[in-house]
Write a protein that holds these residues in place. Structure first.
Motif, PDB file in Angstrom:
ATOM      1  N   LEU A   8      74.267  -4.148  18.952  1.00 32.42           N
ATOM      2  CA  LEU A   8      72.770  -4.786  19.039  1.00 32.42           C
ATOM      3  C   LEU A   8      71.599  -4.079  19.112  1.00 32.42           C
ATOM      4  N   GLU A   9      71.498  -3.417  20.229  1.00 30.90           N
ATOM      5  CA  GLU A   9      70.486  -2.599  20.742  1.00 30.90           C
ATOM      6  C   GLU A   9      69.886  -1.803  19.706  1.00 30.90           C
ATOM      7  N   GLU A  10      70.839  -1.051  19.054  1.00 36.32           N
ATOM      8  CA  GLU A  10      70.681   0.011  18.043  1.00 36.32           C
ATOM      9  C   GLU A  10      70.248  -0.359  16.847  1.00 36.32           C
ATOM     10  N   LEU A  11      71.295  -1.570  16.109  1.00 37.31           N
ATOM     11  CA  LEU A  11      71.066  -1.505  14.978  1.00 37.31           C
ATOM     12  C   LEU A  11      70.976  -3.086  14.622  1.00 37.31           C
ATOM     13  N   ASN A  12      70.932  -3.969  15.672  1.00 37.99           N
ATOM     14  CA  ASN A  12      70.752  -5.491  15.471  1.00 37.99           C
ATOM     15  C   ASN A  12      72.068  -6.108  14.715  1.00 37.99           C
ATOM     16  N   LEU A  13      73.146  -5.467  15.288  1.00 33.57           N
ATOM     17  CA  LEU A  13      74.429  -5.513  14.394  1.00 33.57           C
ATOM     18  C   LEU A  13      75.560  -6.324  15.094  1.00 33.57           C
ATOM     19  N   SER A  14      76.029  -7.263  14.723  1.00 36.10           N
ATOM     20  CA  SER A  14      77.397  -8.014  15.218  1.00 36.10           C
ATOM     21  C   SER A  14      78.609  -7.186  14.525  1.00 36.10           C
ATOM     22  N   MET A  15      79.651  -7.481  15.315  1.00 36.13           N
ATOM     23  CA  MET A  15      80.948  -6.685  14.943  1.00 36.13           C
ATOM     24  C   MET A  15      82.233  -7.634  15.387  1.00 36.13           C
ATOM     25  N   VAL A  19      85.842  -1.411  13.467  1.00 35.78           N
ATOM     26  CA  VAL A  19      85.393  -2.796  13.461  1.00 35.78           C
ATOM     27  C   VAL A  19      84.871  -3.224  12.191  1.00 35.78           C
ATOM     28  N   ASP A  20      84.929  -4.500  11.953  1.00 39.60           N
ATOM     29  CA  ASP A  20      84.558  -5.018  10.623  1.00 39.60           C
ATOM     30  C   ASP A  20      82.992  -5.537  10.785  1.00 39.60           C
ATOM     31  N   TYR A  21      82.273  -5.082   9.861  1.00 38.74           N
ATOM     32  CA  TYR A  21      80.756  -5.546   9.712  1.00 38.74           C
ATOM     33  C   TYR A  21      80.884  -7.182   9.621  1.00 38.74           C
ATOM     34  N   VAL A  22      79.932  -7.608  10.139  1.00 40.35           N
ATOM     35  CA  VAL A  22      79.569  -9.144  10.265  1.00 40.35           C
ATOM     36  C   VAL A  22      78.104  -9.373   9.829  1.00 40.35           C
ATOM     37  N   GLU A  23      78.243  -9.922   8.677  1.00 41.19           N
ATOM     38  CA  GLU A  23      76.897 -10.101   8.023  1.00 41.19           C
ATOM     39  C   GLU A  23      75.445 -10.387   9.001  1.00 41.19           C
ATOM     40  N   SER A  24      74.693  -9.303   8.861  1.00 41.61           N
ATOM     41  CA  SER A  24      73.517  -9.419   9.825  1.00 41.61           C
ATOM     42  C   SER A  24      72.561  -8.480   9.147  1.00 41.61           C
ATOM     43  N   ASN A  35      80.488  16.655  35.007  1.00 39.83           N
ATOM     44  CA  ASN A  35      79.959  15.417  34.852  1.00 39.83           C
ATOM     45  C   ASN A  35      80.638  14.596  33.527  1.00 39.83           C
ATOM     46  N   THR A  36      81.340  13.595  33.519  1.00 42.34           N
ATOM     47  CA  THR A  36      81.778  13.308  32.234  1.00 42.34           C
ATOM     48  C   THR A  36      80.922  11.694  31.913  1.00 42.34           C
ATOM     49  N   ILE A  37      80.653  11.595  30.877  1.00 46.19           N
ATOM     50  CA  ILE A  37      79.901  10.326  30.380  1.00 46.19           C
ATOM     51  C   ILE A  37      80.884   9.620  29.457  1.00 46.19           C
ATOM     52  N   ARG A  38      80.968   8.477  29.843  1.00 48.81           N
ATOM     53  CA  ARG A  38      81.939   7.776  28.819  1.00 48.81           C
ATOM     54  C   ARG A  38      81.185   6.964  27.757  1.00 48.81           C
ATOM     55  N   VAL A  39      81.471   7.163  26.521  1.00 40.42           N
ATOM     56  CA  VAL A  39      80.617   6.577  25.452  1.00 40.42           C
ATOM     57  C   VAL A  39      81.513   5.805  24.385  1.00 40.42           C
ATOM     58  N   THR A  40      81.221   4.582  23.990  1.00 37.09           N
ATOM     59  CA  THR A  40      81.997   4.001  23.145  1.00 37.09           C
ATOM     60  C   THR A  40      81.366   4.103  21.752  1.00 37.09           C
ATOM     61  N   CYS A  41      82.053   4.089  20.682  1.00 34.14           N
ATOM     62  CA  CYS A  41      81.595   4.309  19.392  1.00 34.14           C
ATOM     63  C   CYS A  41      82.360   3.260  18.110  1.00 34.14           C
ATOM     64  N   ALA A  42      81.363   2.891  17.265  1.00 31.67           N
ATOM     65  CA  ALA A  42      82.084   2.060  16.184  1.00 31.67           C
ATOM     66  C   ALA A  42      82.219   2.824  14.675  1.00 31.67           C
ATOM     67  N   ILE A  43      83.398   2.538  14.326  1.00 34.49           N
ATOM     68  CA  ILE A  43      83.612   3.025  13.064  1.00 34.49           C
ATOM     69  C   ILE A  43      83.665   1.665  12.082  1.00 34.49           C
ATOM     70  N   ILE A  44      82.515   1.304  11.503  1.00 31.65           N
ATOM     71  CA  ILE A  44      82.172  -0.050  10.971  1.00 31.65           C
ATOM     72  C   ILE A  44      82.407   0.049   9.280  1.00 31.65           C
ATOM     73  N   LEU A  45      83.362  -0.818   9.273  1.00 31.23           N
ATOM     74  CA  LEU A  45      83.900  -1.040   7.488  1.00 31.23           C
ATOM     75  C   LEU A  45      83.364  -2.172   7.208  1.00 31.23           C
ATOM     76  N   ARG A  46      82.970  -1.987   5.704  1.00 28.28           N
ATOM     77  CA  ARG A  46      82.322  -2.983   4.757  1.00 28.28           C
ATOM     78  C   ARG A  46      82.787  -2.622   3.418  1.00 28.28           C
ATOM     79  N   GLU A  47      83.442  -3.333   2.941  1.00 28.48           N
ATOM     80  CA  GLU A  47      83.857  -3.296   1.270  1.00 28.48           C
ATOM     81  C   GLU A  47      84.357  -1.862   1.134  1.00 28.48           C
TER      82      GLU A  47
END
Ligand SMILES: Nc1nc2c([nH]c(=O)n2[C@@H]2O[C@H](COP(=O)(O)OP(=O)(O)OP(=O)(O)O)[C@@H](O)[C@H]2O)c(=O)[nH]1
Length: 134
Positions: free
Chosen positions: A54-61, A86-91, A2-14
């Motif tokens: 959005l669900e986990e962190l209330n974060l846009s990207m 991804v770039d952090y979008v102020e939120s 069983n393989t589950i496909r999971v996305t993830c974000a390396i979020i950059l800020r300054e």
């Protein structure tokens, strides 16, 4: 297997990168990861990432690029981890699932206790930032 496909974000800020610590009650308790989650049926990778952040962190990207997928066998299932840069979008970040998050330099990231599937992704990211600093 069983393989589950999971996305993830390396979020950059300054020049820093966001890492999130899983809570005691999640699987892989207290391990550090890049936020994201499982792709739902009929959902694209990008739609999944947007929803999960959005669900986990209330974060846009804002997506900047991607790295190589990482396959890791956890025994009872295999994860295919699909990383985006991804770039952090102020939120205002609100933690819904994680124990804590932090903003780390590339150097500091190496000292965290990572979920095993993240290790090759982190390595590829660090190799890149050595050649092309953030
Ligand atoms: N979001 C995320 N999940 C990861 C990473 N690395 C890694 O092995 N995983 C694994 O990928 C799976 C999916 O993550 P998820 O966060 O959507 O899991 P979930 O809360 O829906 O369910 P779960 O807590 O039962 O695993 C989990 O088994 C998680 O341990 C990562 O960097 N980010």
């Amino acid at each position: 297997m069983n393989t589950i496909r999971v996305t993830c974000a390396i979020i950059l800020r300054e020049g820093k990168i966001l890492a999130a610590q899983r809570s005691e009650t999640m699987s892989l308790p207290l391990k550090w990861e890049f936020p994201g989650g499982k792709i739902n049926k009929g959902e694209s990778e990008v739609e999944c990432l947007r929803r999960e952040l959005l669900e986990e962190l209330n974060l846009s990207m804002l997506i900047k690029g991607r790295l190589s997928n990482s396959l890791f066998n956890y025994g009872d299932f295999t994860v295919e981890l699909i990383p985006f840069i991804v770039d952090y979008v102020e939120s205002e970040i609100i933690l819904h699932e994680h124990r804590q998050i932090g903003w780390f330099t590339s150097f500091e990231l190496k000292d965290l206790d990572w979920a095993p599937a993240d290790v090759p992704i982190l390595q590829e990211f660090l190799d890149r930032t050595i050649k092309m600093p953030l």
